[in-house]
Design an enzyme around this catalytic site. Sequence first.
Site, PDB file in Angstrom:
ATOM      1  N   CYS A 146       0.807  -1.302   0.362  1.00  0.00           N
ATOM      2  CA  CYS A 146       0.149   0.435  -0.199  1.00  0.00           C
ATOM      3  C   CYS A 146       0.765   1.258   0.055  1.00  0.00           C
ATOM      4  O   CYS A 146       0.376   2.411  -0.225  1.00  0.00           O
ATOM      5  CB  CYS A 146      -0.680   0.043   1.751  1.00  0.00           C
ATOM      6  SG  CYS A 146      -1.719  -1.345   1.347  1.00  0.00           S
ATOM      7  N   HIS A 204      -3.573   7.272   6.605  1.00  0.00           N
ATOM      8  CA  HIS A 204      -2.638   5.591   5.808  1.00  0.00           C
ATOM      9  C   HIS A 204      -4.337   5.414   6.488  1.00  0.00           C
ATOM     10  O   HIS A 204      -5.284   5.167   5.168  1.00  0.00           O
ATOM     11  CB  HIS A 204      -1.887   5.146   6.481  1.00  0.00           C
ATOM     12  CG  HIS A 204      -2.063   3.707   5.966  1.00  0.00           C
ATOM     13  ND1 HIS A 204      -2.300   3.805   4.279  1.00  0.00           N
ATOM     14  CD2 HIS A 204      -2.497   2.520   5.719  1.00  0.00           C
ATOM     15  CE1 HIS A 204      -2.095   2.518   4.122  1.00  0.00           C
ATOM     16  NE2 HIS A 204      -2.208   1.666   5.119  1.00  0.00           N
ATOM     17  N   HIS A 262     -10.171   1.053   0.530  1.00  0.00           N
ATOM     18  CA  HIS A 262      -8.656   0.873   0.171  1.00  0.00           C
ATOM     19  C   HIS A 262      -8.163   0.570  -1.089  1.00  0.00           C
ATOM     20  O   HIS A 262      -8.548  -0.693  -1.916  1.00  0.00           O
ATOM     21  CB  HIS A 262      -8.493  -0.241   1.060  1.00  0.00           C
ATOM     22  CG  HIS A 262      -6.689  -0.643   1.576  1.00  0.00           C
ATOM     23  ND1 HIS A 262      -6.231   0.567   0.847  1.00  0.00           N
ATOM     24  CD2 HIS A 262      -5.923  -0.744   2.903  1.00  0.00           C
ATOM     25  CE1 HIS A 262      -4.928   0.190   1.464  1.00  0.00           C
ATOM     26  NE2 HIS A 262      -5.114  -0.317   2.432  1.00  0.00           N
TER      27      HIS A 262
END
Length: 398
Positions: free
Chosen positions: A156, A292, A327
């Site tokens: 990520c 995040h 996400h």
Amino acid sequence: MALKGDLVVTGWGLVCPLGLTSAQSWEALLKGEGAGEDLTGPEWEKLKRPRAARVRHFHAAPGTAHRDRSIQLAALAAEEAWNQAGLYGADPAAVATTFSSSKGGLMALLAARESLDRGEAPPDRFFEEFFPSAPGLFLRRQLGFGGPALSFSAACATGLASLIQAADWIERREAQVVLAGSAESSIHPLILAGFGNMGLLTPDPEGGRPFDLCREGFLLGEGAAAMVLERGSSARARGIKPLARLSGWALGADGGGILEIDPQGRSIIEIIQKALRRAGLSPEDIDYINAHGTGTRANDKVESRALFEIFGDDKVWVSSTKGATGHLLGAAGSVEAVFAGLALASGKAPATRNLRTPDPDCRLRHVPLDGVSGNWKNVLSLSYGIGGQLGAVIFSKG
């Protein structure tokens, strides 16, 4: 070496479940919109309540119609960034690219396996599609870049790793202009089942709830984003006004495990401090943080602890955009970096969608539900990847 403060962003492009351009996505984000849909069809029947956030109603750019979906999304984002930077008249031989995906052309890989199962040969371009480097190499060929090309698969944090490599090239004068970014499209039963088995997916039809007391995980999404990074002197010579300066950056790692991260947040603290030092800033200089903020129990608690340690809970605004977009995995870092840049440019910060009851363990100055405005001078964007890969970038005005 480039002069301090001479790294600038002259274009950005974004495609995500909220919209097909950066402006469209940003408007939807500020309005508090979200994305998510039930996944139907025989391939999903064995999964319990499958949902995801897909990019809808887009037309593939020329030359990408039969390419992996991650390449299609990358091409759309790159085209927007390239147009905004006004670089169609630039010498392509001087342009480098750092553009990647964390999982590569997963759909192309699975389609090739299905071909074999049917006794057919995989497509001729199979090897051009399934590597994580595939989006960047396609863009390099499609746009005729002659500069260096690298790709980073950092889970990520892939998007921030790409952007930081671009900054390093420019600082070392190995490239004058770099197209940097990341893309991801891996909404497939195999991936959903894997994240589901790890306990990371939310069952909430509204999507993830970053920093909320009742958070249960994230909604899987897809997307892509690109930035054009160059020297300020290069932009000035072309008469282009920069959108932002890339003033600070850092990469780091936490070796705790595939999901585990130091519970005190020390590795996160370290990369933020490194980015601040490079930018010549103190914590008090940061106005907004795009966290995040995955919406998982562990991530949000550890990240909040690290942010509180550095910034406290009453000075800098914090939000996560994953409650709205889902996400985006390998695309998350670049998409959220563009959102951070848009916050800086507009003087507005979006709320964390679905955050209704902040967890007391997440002591932060959360952006209120109707957003917040201010004369932002510096913003921070953070990304952490499975396996402990961490990134931080700071954008500044002036």
